[in-house]
Design an enzyme around this catalytic site. Structure first.
Site, PDB file in Angstrom:
ATOM      1  N   GLU A 186       7.763 -11.022  -8.413  1.00 58.58           N
ATOM      2  CA  GLU A 186       8.049 -11.887  -7.263  1.00 58.58           C
ATOM      3  C   GLU A 186       6.887 -12.809  -6.923  1.00 58.58           C
ATOM      4  OE1 GLU A 186       5.914  -8.355  -5.547  1.00 58.58           O
ATOM      5  OE2 GLU A 186       7.322  -8.741  -7.174  1.00 58.58           O
ATOM      6  N   CYS A 238       5.266  -2.382  -8.343  1.00 57.04           N
ATOM      7  CA  CYS A 238       3.937  -1.884  -8.001  1.00 57.04           C
ATOM      8  C   CYS A 238       4.044  -0.647  -7.098  1.00 57.04           C
ATOM      9  CB  CYS A 238       3.099  -2.994  -7.395  1.00 57.04           C
ATOM     10  SG  CYS A 238       1.320  -2.633  -7.398  1.00 57.04           S
ATOM     11  N   GLU A 253       0.864  -1.179   0.000  1.00 58.15           N
ATOM     12  CA  GLU A 253       0.000   0.000   0.000  1.00 58.15           C
ATOM     13  C   GLU A 253       0.903   1.232   0.000  1.00 58.15           C
ATOM     14  OE1 GLU A 253      -2.257   2.859  -0.190  1.00 58.15           O
ATOM     15  OE2 GLU A 253      -3.222   0.885  -0.389  1.00 58.15           O
ATOM     16  N   SER A 254       0.960   1.934  -1.127  1.00 60.50           N
ATOM     17  CA  SER A 254       1.946   3.008  -1.277  1.00 60.50           C
ATOM     18  C   SER A 254       1.763   4.123  -0.264  1.00 60.50           C
ATOM     19  CB  SER A 254       1.908   3.569  -2.699  1.00 60.50           C
ATOM     20  OG  SER A 254       0.651   4.156  -2.992  1.00 60.50           O
ATOM     21  N   HIS A 286       4.007  -7.606 -10.355  1.00 62.21           N
ATOM     22  CA  HIS A 286       4.704  -8.285  -9.268  1.00 62.21           C
ATOM     23  C   HIS A 286       5.451  -9.511  -9.797  1.00 62.21           C
ATOM     24  CE1 HIS A 286       2.656  -6.188  -5.876  1.00 62.21           C
ATOM     25  NE2 HIS A 286       1.677  -6.073  -6.752  1.00 62.21           N
ATOM     26  N   ARG A 300      -4.054  -4.061  -8.289  1.00 60.57           N
ATOM     27  CA  ARG A 300      -4.219  -2.622  -8.012  1.00 60.57           C
ATOM     28  C   ARG A 300      -3.001  -1.855  -8.535  1.00 60.57           C
ATOM     29  NH1 ARG A 300      -5.539  -1.482  -1.955  1.00 60.57           N
ATOM     30  NH2 ARG A 300      -5.977   0.564  -2.856  1.00 60.57           N
TER      31      ARG A 300
END
Length: 213
Positions: A183, A81, A50-51, A181, A139
Site C-alpha cells: 500500500e 507487516c 506497531e504490532s 507494505h 521494521r
C-alpha cells in the site's frame, strides 16, 4: 444485492493507505474498531503499524476474540507487516501476552530485518502477480517456517545480503500476508487485487495489461 464490503482494522497503523487503494479499485470498505464492525464483511485487511500496540488495542476494544472467531469461520484476510504478525500462529521476539489470531499456520519473527534505520526496498517476483512488485520493508517481519498447505508467494531476491531468500509473502486458503507494505508503493494495487479476487471472491475490472491473463 448490496456491494461486498471489506473491513480495514483501524486501531493503529497504515489504515488510510489501504483505504486509498480500495477507493481506487472501487471497493466499498469500513473501518473496524469494535466487534459490531465485523458484521457481514467480505474480507478484512490488517494493516502495518506497531504490532504490540495493535495487539493491546484488540484486547482493550474486545476485538481479539470475535476477530479470531471470524477468521476461524472463514473470513478472508490480508495482513501487511504488523498484520502478518497478528495473523500468524507463532511469533518470535514478541511479548508473551501478544495476541495471536492463529489464522495463518506460519512462524514469524518480528523485526527480523532490523529497526527503522535498516528499512529497505526490493523488487520482488510474486507468484500470481504479473511483473515485479516494488516492496517497501519497514521494521519488517520474516516468515521462518510454514505449515502444511501454506503457499510461499515471494522471497527477497539475491543481492540483499543476509535478507536474500527470506520468505516475505504467503497464502493459506483465504488468508494472504506480506512482510512488506504494498500500500506504500505509488500506484501499486496488485496484491490487493490478488486478495480481493483470489481470497475474497470479489469481481474487479481487469487492470491495464491483464486482458487475457
Amino acid at each position: 444485492m448490496s456491494a461486498p464490503v471489506i473491513g480495514v482494522l483501524a486501531l493503529q497503523g497504515g489504515v488510510a493507505e489501504h483505504q486509498r487503494v480500495l477507493d481506487r479499485l472501487g471497493v466499498a470498505h469500513r473501518r473496524v474498531r469494535r466487534p459490531a464492525d465485523l458484521a457481514d464483511l467480505a474480507g478484512i485487511i490488517l494493516p502495518g503499524g506497531e504490532s504490540t500496540t495493535i495487539s493491546r488495542l484488540l484486547r482493550t476494544e474486545g476485538l481479539a476474540g470475535p476477530l479470531a472467531a471470524a477468521l476461524a469461520g472463514g473470513l478472508p484476510a490480508f495482513g501487511t507487516c504488523a498484520g502478518m504478525i497478528l495473523l500468524a500462529e507463532e511469533v518470535l521476539d514478541t511479548r508473551p501476552d501478544a495476541v495471536r489470531l492463529g489464522a495463518l499456520p506460519v512462524t514469524v519473527r518480528r523485526n527480523a530485518f532490523g529497526r527503522q534505520a535498516q528499512s529497505f526496498e526490493a523488487d520482488l517476483a510474486v507468484r500470481g502477480v504479473a511483473g515485479e512488485v516494488h516492496a517497501v520493508f519497514i521494521r519488517a517481519p520474516q516468515v521462518t517456517a510454514v505449515g502444511p498447505g501454506v503457499e510461499v508467494l515471494a522471497r527477497v531476491p539475491a543481492g540483499h545480503g543476509p535478507h536474500s531468500g527470506a520468505v516475505v509473502a504467503v497464502r493459506h486458503g483465504a488468508v494472504l500476508a506480506t512482510s512488506f507494505h504494498p500500500e506504500c508503493a505509488p500506484g501499486e494495487d496488485r496484491l490487493h487485487r490478488l486478495f480481493l479476487t483470489g481470497c475474497a471472491g470479489i469481481d474487479l475490472p481487469a487492470a491495464a495489461g491483464e486482458t487475457g491473463r
